[in-house]
Design a protein around this motif. Sequence first.
Motif, PDB file in Angstrom:
ATOM      1  N   ARG A   1       5.671  -1.560 -14.439  1.00  0.00           N
ATOM      2  CA  ARG A   1       5.284  -0.551 -15.540  1.00  0.00           C
ATOM      3  C   ARG A   1       4.522   0.632 -15.169  1.00  0.00           C
ATOM      4  N   VAL A   2       3.661   0.619 -13.928  1.00  0.00           N
ATOM      5  CA  VAL A   2       3.167   1.648 -13.504  1.00  0.00           C
ATOM      6  C   VAL A   2       4.090   2.823 -13.132  1.00  0.00           C
ATOM      7  N   ILE A   3       5.399   2.093 -12.427  1.00  0.00           N
ATOM      8  CA  ILE A   3       6.288   3.199 -12.069  1.00  0.00           C
ATOM      9  C   ILE A   3       6.912   3.680 -13.209  1.00  0.00           C
ATOM     10  N   ALA A   4       7.359   2.892 -14.480  1.00  0.00           N
ATOM     11  CA  ALA A   4       7.909   3.474 -15.545  1.00  0.00           C
ATOM     12  C   ALA A   4       7.134   4.385 -16.233  1.00  0.00           C
ATOM     13  N   GLU A   5       5.887   4.156 -16.315  1.00  0.00           N
ATOM     14  CA  GLU A   5       4.919   5.292 -17.070  1.00  0.00           C
ATOM     15  C   GLU A   5       4.817   6.524 -16.218  1.00  0.00           C
ATOM     16  N   GLY A   6       4.985   6.401 -14.739  1.00  0.00           N
ATOM     17  CA  GLY A   6       5.048   7.541 -14.213  1.00  0.00           C
ATOM     18  C   GLY A   6       6.411   8.256 -14.198  1.00  0.00           C
TER      19      GLY A   6
ATOM     20  N   ASP B   1      15.445   5.722 -11.657  1.00  0.00           N
ATOM     21  CA  ASP B   1      16.357   5.512 -12.734  1.00  0.00           C
ATOM     22  C   ASP B   1      16.008   3.650 -12.977  1.00  0.00           C
ATOM     23  N   ASP B   2      15.410   2.881 -12.092  1.00  0.00           N
ATOM     24  CA  ASP B   2      15.387   1.542 -12.210  1.00  0.00           C
ATOM     25  C   ASP B   2      13.943   0.988 -11.817  1.00  0.00           C
ATOM     26  N   PRO B   3      12.892   1.287 -12.658  1.00  0.00           N
ATOM     27  CA  PRO B   3      11.495   0.854 -12.149  1.00  0.00           C
ATOM     28  C   PRO B   3      11.377  -0.619 -11.954  1.00  0.00           C
ATOM     29  N   GLN B   4      12.020  -1.447 -12.410  1.00  0.00           N
ATOM     30  CA  GLN B   4      11.928  -3.075 -12.210  1.00  0.00           C
ATOM     31  C   GLN B   4      12.689  -3.135 -10.969  1.00  0.00           C
ATOM     32  N   GLY B   5      13.713  -2.813 -10.773  1.00  0.00           N
ATOM     33  CA  GLY B   5      14.185  -2.748  -9.384  1.00  0.00           C
ATOM     34  C   GLY B   5      13.460  -2.391  -8.205  1.00  0.00           C
ATOM     35  N   SER B   6      12.967  -1.167  -8.638  1.00  0.00           N
ATOM     36  CA  SER B   6      12.087  -0.443  -7.352  1.00  0.00           C
ATOM     37  C   SER B   6      10.975  -1.545  -7.282  1.00  0.00           C
ATOM     38  N   ALA B   7      10.258  -2.067  -8.160  1.00  0.00           N
ATOM     39  CA  ALA B   7       9.107  -3.050  -8.009  1.00  0.00           C
ATOM     40  C   ALA B   7       9.584  -4.240  -7.403  1.00  0.00           C
ATOM     41  N   GLU B   8      10.838  -4.645  -7.583  1.00  0.00           N
ATOM     42  CA  GLU B   8      11.434  -5.841  -6.824  1.00  0.00           C
ATOM     43  C   GLU B   8      11.564  -5.684  -5.367  1.00  0.00           C
ATOM     44  N   ARG B   9      11.927  -4.437  -4.939  1.00  0.00           N
ATOM     45  CA  ARG B   9      12.291  -4.142  -3.572  1.00  0.00           C
ATOM     46  C   ARG B   9      10.883  -4.101  -3.131  1.00  0.00           C
ATOM     47  N   ILE B  10      10.093  -3.265  -3.493  1.00  0.00           N
ATOM     48  CA  ILE B  10       8.679  -3.065  -3.005  1.00  0.00           C
ATOM     49  C   ILE B  10       7.854  -4.392  -3.041  1.00  0.00           C
ATOM     50  N   ASP B  11       8.090  -5.108  -3.675  1.00  0.00           N
ATOM     51  CA  ASP B  11       7.444  -6.786  -3.612  1.00  0.00           C
ATOM     52  C   ASP B  11       8.001  -7.472  -2.400  1.00  0.00           C
ATOM     53  N   GLY B  12       9.159  -7.390  -2.340  1.00  0.00           N
ATOM     54  CA  GLY B  12      10.116  -8.030  -1.210  1.00  0.00           C
ATOM     55  C   GLY B  12       9.686  -7.423   0.131  1.00  0.00           C
ATOM     56  N   MET B  13       9.549  -6.365   0.405  1.00  0.00           N
ATOM     57  CA  MET B  13       9.093  -5.583   1.468  1.00  0.00           C
ATOM     58  C   MET B  13       7.576  -5.892   1.779  1.00  0.00           C
ATOM     59  N   LEU B  14       6.926  -5.806   0.990  1.00  0.00           N
ATOM     60  CA  LEU B  14       5.347  -6.079   1.089  1.00  0.00           C
ATOM     61  C   LEU B  14       5.177  -7.588   1.359  1.00  0.00           C
ATOM     62  N   ASP B  15       6.110  -8.465   0.746  1.00  0.00           N
ATOM     63  CA  ASP B  15       5.879 -10.061   1.459  1.00  0.00           C
ATOM     64  C   ASP B  15       6.129 -10.124   2.843  1.00  0.00           C
ATOM     65  N   GLY B  16       7.251  -9.396   3.317  1.00  0.00           N
ATOM     66  CA  GLY B  16       7.625  -9.572   4.793  1.00  0.00           C
ATOM     67  C   GLY B  16       6.317  -9.012   5.434  1.00  0.00           C
ATOM     68  N   LEU B  17       6.117  -7.986   5.382  1.00  0.00           N
ATOM     69  CA  LEU B  17       5.047  -7.236   6.154  1.00  0.00           C
ATOM     70  C   LEU B  17       3.657  -7.854   6.103  1.00  0.00           C
ATOM     71  N   VAL B  18       3.277  -8.272   4.967  1.00  0.00           N
ATOM     72  CA  VAL B  18       2.051  -9.095   4.827  1.00  0.00           C
ATOM     73  C   VAL B  18       2.051 -10.261   5.668  1.00  0.00           C
ATOM     74  N   VAL B  19       3.265 -11.058   5.900  1.00  0.00           N
ATOM     75  CA  VAL B  19       3.289 -12.208   6.720  1.00  0.00           C
ATOM     76  C   VAL B  19       3.166 -11.533   8.271  1.00  0.00           C
ATOM     77  N   ARG B  20       3.948 -10.852   8.295  1.00  0.00           N
ATOM     78  CA  ARG B  20       3.725 -10.272   9.863  1.00  0.00           C
ATOM     79  C   ARG B  20       2.540  -9.772  10.265  1.00  0.00           C
TER      80      ARG B  20
END
Length: 217
Positions: free
Chosen positions: A144-149, A158-177
């Motif tokens: 929603r933050v991306i869509a409002e931007g 073009d796809d705020p929800q897809g972008s949010a999902e990709r950012i989420d997956g990337m962050l989870d992996g980096l946070v574990v590391r």
Amino acid sequence: MHSGGGARSSRADQADQRRAELLEAARRVVLERGLASTRVADIARATNVSGGLVHYHFATKDDLITEMLRSTSDAEVQRLREIAAEPGSAIQRLDRVLRFYIPASRSDQSWILWLDAWAVGVREESVRTILLELEGVWIDILGRVIAEGVAAGEFACDDPQGSAERIDGMLDGLVVRYTLHAGNMSRSRLLHHARVAAAREVGLDPSAFPADPAEVS
């Protein structure tokens, strides 16, 4: 004639307070011993009550742990909503959301709790359900933050929800590391990676993010 409503209200308040104390004790014990190793007896000892009293408020250990995780999740979601709603440009709001998500340090108790829950959630459906709900809300708020931007003309996506999902997956992996492998990555580098990935998703250069004070690794 007195209705007794005041007495019932007082007893209900006392019960709510006791439940809150048990939930907080459960969180402390889990952080010390881990979800799998925590026993009702440990939580009872931490609050100086009997195991029977714990079971009076929570029928099983699983009920207590599930309620503790849900109350923790609810508090974090509420804070995330507040942060996302604070005024500012789209990039400022996105930056605040990213900063909230990543651990404050390697000993960040919230992330230690959720990493433990991830391991247990592989086999425990009740824990897995809470994790999936929390992740869903996080992705929804980020999207929603991306869509409002985009609507404000500040982002190109073009796809705020897809972008949010990709950012989420990337962050989870980096946070574990970051959390599990001391020395491999500083918090400032973790934040840098998060910003680079987010900037690419919204069509900006990472330098568009606000100037950053010194980060503690």
